[in-house]
Design a protein around this motif. Structure first.
Motif, PDB file in Angstrom:
ATOM      1  N   GLY A   1       0.221  -1.219   0.005  1.00  0.00           N
ATOM      2  CA  GLY A   1      -0.340  -0.351   0.111  1.00  0.00           C
ATOM      3  C   GLY A   1       0.879   1.435  -0.202  1.00  0.00           C
ATOM      4  N   VAL A   2       1.923   1.177   0.549  1.00  0.00           N
ATOM      5  CA  VAL A   2       2.900   2.311   0.682  1.00  0.00           C
ATOM      6  C   VAL A   2       3.270   2.956  -0.972  1.00  0.00           C
ATOM      7  CG1 VAL A   2       4.883   3.706   1.685  1.00  0.00           C
ATOM      8  CG2 VAL A   2       3.305   2.065   3.121  1.00  0.00           C
ATOM      9  N   ALA A   3       3.398   1.761  -1.353  1.00  0.00           N
ATOM     10  CA  ALA A   3       4.946   1.230  -2.255  1.00  0.00           C
ATOM     11  C   ALA A   3       3.432   2.490  -3.957  1.00  0.00           C
ATOM     12  CB  ALA A   3       4.951   0.210  -2.877  1.00  0.00           C
ATOM     13  N   LEU A   4       2.363   1.698  -3.481  1.00  0.00           N
ATOM     14  CA  LEU A   4       1.245   1.967  -4.523  1.00  0.00           C
ATOM     15  C   LEU A   4       0.907   3.504  -4.448  1.00  0.00           C
ATOM     16  CD1 LEU A   4      -1.371  -0.869  -3.835  1.00  0.00           C
ATOM     17  CD2 LEU A   4       0.037  -0.381  -6.316  1.00  0.00           C
ATOM     18  N   ALA A   5       0.578   3.820  -2.952  1.00  0.00           N
ATOM     19  CA  ALA A   5       0.263   5.304  -3.362  1.00  0.00           C
ATOM     20  C   ALA A   5       1.451   6.196  -3.407  1.00  0.00           C
ATOM     21  CB  ALA A   5      -0.066   5.536  -1.533  1.00  0.00           C
ATOM     22  N   ARG A   6       2.856   5.926  -3.143  1.00  0.00           N
ATOM     23  CA  ARG A   6       4.255   6.919  -3.336  1.00  0.00           C
ATOM     24  C   ARG A   6       4.091   6.921  -5.015  1.00  0.00           C
ATOM     25  NH1 ARG A   6       8.526   5.244   1.151  1.00  0.00           N
ATOM     26  NH2 ARG A   6       7.674   6.215   2.384  1.00  0.00           N
ATOM     27  N   GLU A   7       3.504   5.692  -5.321  1.00  0.00           N
ATOM     28  CA  GLU A   7       4.179   5.845  -7.143  1.00  0.00           C
ATOM     29  C   GLU A   7       2.877   6.559  -7.848  1.00  0.00           C
ATOM     30  OE1 GLU A   7       3.618   2.045 -10.365  1.00  0.00           O
ATOM     31  OE2 GLU A   7       3.684   1.734  -8.556  1.00  0.00           O
ATOM     32  N   PHE A   8       1.361   6.463  -7.604  1.00  0.00           N
ATOM     33  CA  PHE A   8       0.520   7.495  -7.669  1.00  0.00           C
ATOM     34  C   PHE A   8       0.344   8.277  -8.020  1.00  0.00           C
ATOM     35  CE2 PHE A   8      -3.515   9.117  -7.212  1.00  0.00           C
ATOM     36  CZ  PHE A   8      -3.948   8.656  -8.748  1.00  0.00           C
ATOM     37  N   LEU A   9       1.237   9.144  -6.787  1.00  0.00           N
ATOM     38  CA  LEU A   9       1.536  10.290  -5.889  1.00  0.00           C
ATOM     39  C   LEU A   9       2.529  11.004  -7.143  1.00  0.00           C
ATOM     40  CD1 LEU A   9       0.302   9.441  -2.954  1.00  0.00           C
ATOM     41  CD2 LEU A   9      -0.797  10.777  -4.323  1.00  0.00           C
ATOM     42  N   GLN A  10       3.408  10.602  -7.149  1.00  0.00           N
ATOM     43  CA  GLN A  10       4.254  10.982  -8.038  1.00  0.00           C
ATOM     44  C   GLN A  10       3.699  10.851  -9.421  1.00  0.00           C
ATOM     45  OE1 GLN A  10       6.891   7.865  -8.007  1.00  0.00           O
ATOM     46  NE2 GLN A  10       7.796   8.108  -5.750  1.00  0.00           N
ATOM     47  N   SER A  11       3.021  11.205 -10.077  1.00  0.00           N
ATOM     48  CA  SER A  11       2.911  10.843 -11.536  1.00  0.00           C
ATOM     49  C   SER A  11       1.076  12.083 -10.594  1.00  0.00           C
ATOM     50  CB  SER A  11       2.385   9.585 -12.149  1.00  0.00           C
ATOM     51  OG  SER A  11       1.178   9.274 -11.368  1.00  0.00           O
ATOM     52  N   THR A  12       1.049  12.076  -9.854  1.00  0.00           N
ATOM     53  CA  THR A  12      -0.880  13.236  -9.754  1.00  0.00           C
ATOM     54  C   THR A  12       0.173  14.026  -8.868  1.00  0.00           C
ATOM     55  OG1 THR A  12      -1.642  11.856  -8.513  1.00  0.00           O
ATOM     56  CG2 THR A  12      -2.247  11.786 -10.333  1.00  0.00           C
ATOM     57  N   GLY A  13       0.423  13.674  -8.011  1.00  0.00           N
ATOM     58  CA  GLY A  13       0.796  15.060  -6.903  1.00  0.00           C
ATOM     59  C   GLY A  13      -0.696  15.289  -5.798  1.00  0.00           C
ATOM     60  N   ASP A  14      -1.357  15.731  -6.489  1.00  0.00           N
ATOM     61  CA  ASP A  14      -2.653  15.597  -5.780  1.00  0.00           C
ATOM     62  C   ASP A  14      -4.258  14.576  -6.160  1.00  0.00           C
ATOM     63  OD1 ASP A  14      -4.633  17.541  -4.397  1.00  0.00           O
ATOM     64  OD2 ASP A  14      -5.123  18.943  -6.502  1.00  0.00           O
ATOM     65  N   ALA A  15      -4.342  14.049  -5.352  1.00  0.00           N
ATOM     66  CA  ALA A  15      -5.291  13.226  -4.592  1.00  0.00           C
ATOM     67  C   ALA A  15      -6.361  12.982  -3.905  1.00  0.00           C
ATOM     68  CB  ALA A  15      -5.130  12.178  -5.619  1.00  0.00           C
ATOM     69  N   ILE A  16      -7.228  12.111  -3.691  1.00  0.00           N
ATOM     70  CA  ILE A  16      -7.922  11.902  -2.470  1.00  0.00           C
ATOM     71  C   ILE A  16      -7.659   9.994  -2.531  1.00  0.00           C
ATOM     72  CG2 ILE A  16      -9.460  11.224  -0.525  1.00  0.00           C
ATOM     73  CD1 ILE A  16     -11.008  14.178  -2.105  1.00  0.00           C
ATOM     74  N   LEU A  17      -6.984  10.007  -0.819  1.00  0.00           N
ATOM     75  CA  LEU A  17      -6.156   8.642  -1.531  1.00  0.00           C
ATOM     76  C   LEU A  17      -7.489   7.426  -0.460  1.00  0.00           C
ATOM     77  CD1 LEU A  17      -2.256   8.223  -1.196  1.00  0.00           C
ATOM     78  CD2 LEU A  17      -4.108   8.102  -3.326  1.00  0.00           C
ATOM     79  N   VAL A  18      -7.705   6.891  -1.042  1.00  0.00           N
ATOM     80  CA  VAL A  18      -8.741   6.012   0.346  1.00  0.00           C
ATOM     81  C   VAL A  18      -8.436   4.592   0.621  1.00  0.00           C
ATOM     82  CG1 VAL A  18     -11.018   5.603   0.646  1.00  0.00           C
ATOM     83  CG2 VAL A  18     -10.383   7.888  -1.703  1.00  0.00           C
ATOM     84  N   ALA A  19      -8.190   4.085   1.837  1.00  0.00           N
ATOM     85  CA  ALA A  19      -7.703   2.805   2.029  1.00  0.00           C
ATOM     86  C   ALA A  19      -8.557   2.601   2.387  1.00  0.00           C
ATOM     87  CB  ALA A  19      -6.931   2.998   3.358  1.00  0.00           C
ATOM     88  N   VAL A  20      -9.026   0.977   1.530  1.00  0.00           N
ATOM     89  CA  VAL A  20      -9.846   0.030   1.738  1.00  0.00           C
ATOM     90  C   VAL A  20      -9.536  -0.923   2.436  1.00  0.00           C
ATOM     91  CG1 VAL A  20     -12.246  -0.934   1.191  1.00  0.00           C
ATOM     92  CG2 VAL A  20     -11.367   1.231   0.352  1.00  0.00           C
ATOM     93  N   GLY A  21     -10.047  -1.608   4.090  1.00  0.00           N
ATOM     94  CA  GLY A  21      -8.869  -2.595   4.890  1.00  0.00           C
ATOM     95  C   GLY A  21      -9.301  -2.148   6.045  1.00  0.00           C
ATOM     96  N   GLY A  22      -8.407  -2.500   7.070  1.00  0.00           N
ATOM     97  CA  GLY A  22      -7.767  -2.188   8.084  1.00  0.00           C
ATOM     98  C   GLY A  22      -7.130  -1.212   8.385  1.00  0.00           C
ATOM     99  N   ASP A  23      -7.088  -0.989   9.539  1.00  0.00           N
ATOM    100  CA  ASP A  23      -5.774  -0.172  10.637  1.00  0.00           C
ATOM    101  C   ASP A  23      -4.718  -0.362   9.006  1.00  0.00           C
ATOM    102  OD1 ASP A  23      -6.909   1.345  12.751  1.00  0.00           O
ATOM    103  OD2 ASP A  23      -7.764  -0.790  13.288  1.00  0.00           O
ATOM    104  N   GLY A  24      -4.156  -1.423   9.147  1.00  0.00           N
ATOM    105  CA  GLY A  24      -2.808  -1.868   8.628  1.00  0.00           C
ATOM    106  C   GLY A  24      -3.106  -1.247   7.329  1.00  0.00           C
ATOM    107  N   THR A  25      -3.834  -0.994   6.208  1.00  0.00           N
ATOM    108  CA  THR A  25      -4.484  -0.488   5.499  1.00  0.00           C
ATOM    109  C   THR A  25      -4.778   1.399   5.410  1.00  0.00           C
ATOM    110  OG1 THR A  25      -5.889  -2.598   4.765  1.00  0.00           O
ATOM    111  CG2 THR A  25      -6.262  -0.412   2.692  1.00  0.00           C
TER     112      THR A  25
END
Length: 319
Positions: free
Chosen positions: A58-82
């Protein structure tokens, strides 16, 4: 200090990126995502999504996405670990906002933030609000690595229980029966009988405190941990301080009785329960004590924790 809320962007210009943990709550999160996706499609919401495949993904996915957009709402679907991983991925990107659709077995972050435990209601609150609120993160460093926490970092008995539960083969079956909290209770009773407290040194903003027969040290940014245990009733994720709890020099039987008072915060008044506030904490011990952050085991021994004030923005779910 009150909650600092600010207006976000317009609903039409939002970019949503959902990060789903398909293993949360024994794949129950997949059913949550299917209903979430149906709602998004029905309402014509623009979104992207990805599934986590391993711990830390989840850390890698978030960073990869933000490096291309820089501005978004990241929504975690899961538990506290997510949401823990999404927050770690968002740290360092000032334009990003994070949000949470609870689909795990604990959901302490949702509980502390007043996010609706019903996933579709939580989604509706997210889609129809345009407010954001800056919240604090805790930067931690242990012998095993470093990262950020949303809820709390625990050193001692609570981390030993977390470690045992996370490694247990029975966790899957209890979650499948909707009785995930029972396994925590079972391992609490086991560790309560077998755990050996020891000496710990807790340095808070440069001031040292020594404790003997220490059961645990908890550094809280949020009131809850362990699936609903209100360990730190006064903690707020936007007030600029950690709330630190040290439980020490309590006989084993009294410790068991003490945990029954945690439900209403009565434990804060008991002898052997010391509470502090601070921004920078270092904990050392005379033994190899386990450490957990947001319910994930993150090392053993010494820990350093530093508060990062208003480091990420939380999309407020509801007016």
């Amino acid at each position: 200090m009150g909650k600092a809320e600010v207006r976000g962007d317009s609903l039409e210009r939002r970019t949503y990126y959902f990060i789903i943990n398909p293993a949360a709550k024994n794949a129950g999160s997949l059913k949550v995502w299917e209903k979430t996706k149906e709602t998004l499609d029905r309402e014509g919401i623009s979104y992207s999504y990805a599934f986590t495949e391993y711990k830390g993904h989840g850390v890698a996915l978030a960073r990869e996405f933000l490096q291309s957009t820089g501005d978004a709402i990241l929504v975690a679907v899961g538990g506290d670990g997510t949401i823990h991983e999404v927050a770690n991925g968002a740290a360092g990107f000032p334009g990003v906002r994070i949000a949470y659709i609870p689909a795990g077995s604990g959901n302490d972050f949702a509980r502390g933030e007043g996010i609706d435990s019903r996933p579709l209601q939580a989604l509706s609150g997210l889609l129809h609000s345009n407010k954001v609120r800056p919240i604090d993160l805790g930067f931690y460093k242990t012998s095993s690595g470093k990262g950020y926490l949303l809820n709390s970092l625990g050193i001692g008995l609570d981390a030993a229980i977390t470690e045992a539960v996370n490694q247990s083969r029975m966790k899957h079956y209890f979650n499948k029966l909707g009785a995930g909290k029972i396994i925590y209770l079972a391992y609490f009773l086991w560790k309560w009988m077998t755990y050996k407290p020891g000496e710990m040194e807790v340095e808070i903003d440069g001031e040292s405190h020594s404790f003997t027969n220490t059961w645990l040290v908890n550094v809280s940014n949020h009131p809850y941990f362990g699936g609903g245990i209100k360990i730190s009733p006064n903690a707020k994720p936007d007030d600029g301080v950690f709330h630190i709890l040290v439980i020490h020099n309590i006989p084993r039987l009294k410790l068991l009785l003490m945990f029954s008072t945690v439900l209403w915060g009565g434990h804060l008044k008991l002898r052997g329960v010391d509470s502090f506030e601070g921004r920078t904490i270092r904990v050392t011990s005379s033994f190899e004590v386990p450490i957990q952050a947001d319910g994930e085991n993150v090392g053993a021994g010494e820990a350093f924790i530093e508060l990062k004030h208003h480091m990420v923005k939380l999309a407020v779910q509801g007016e």
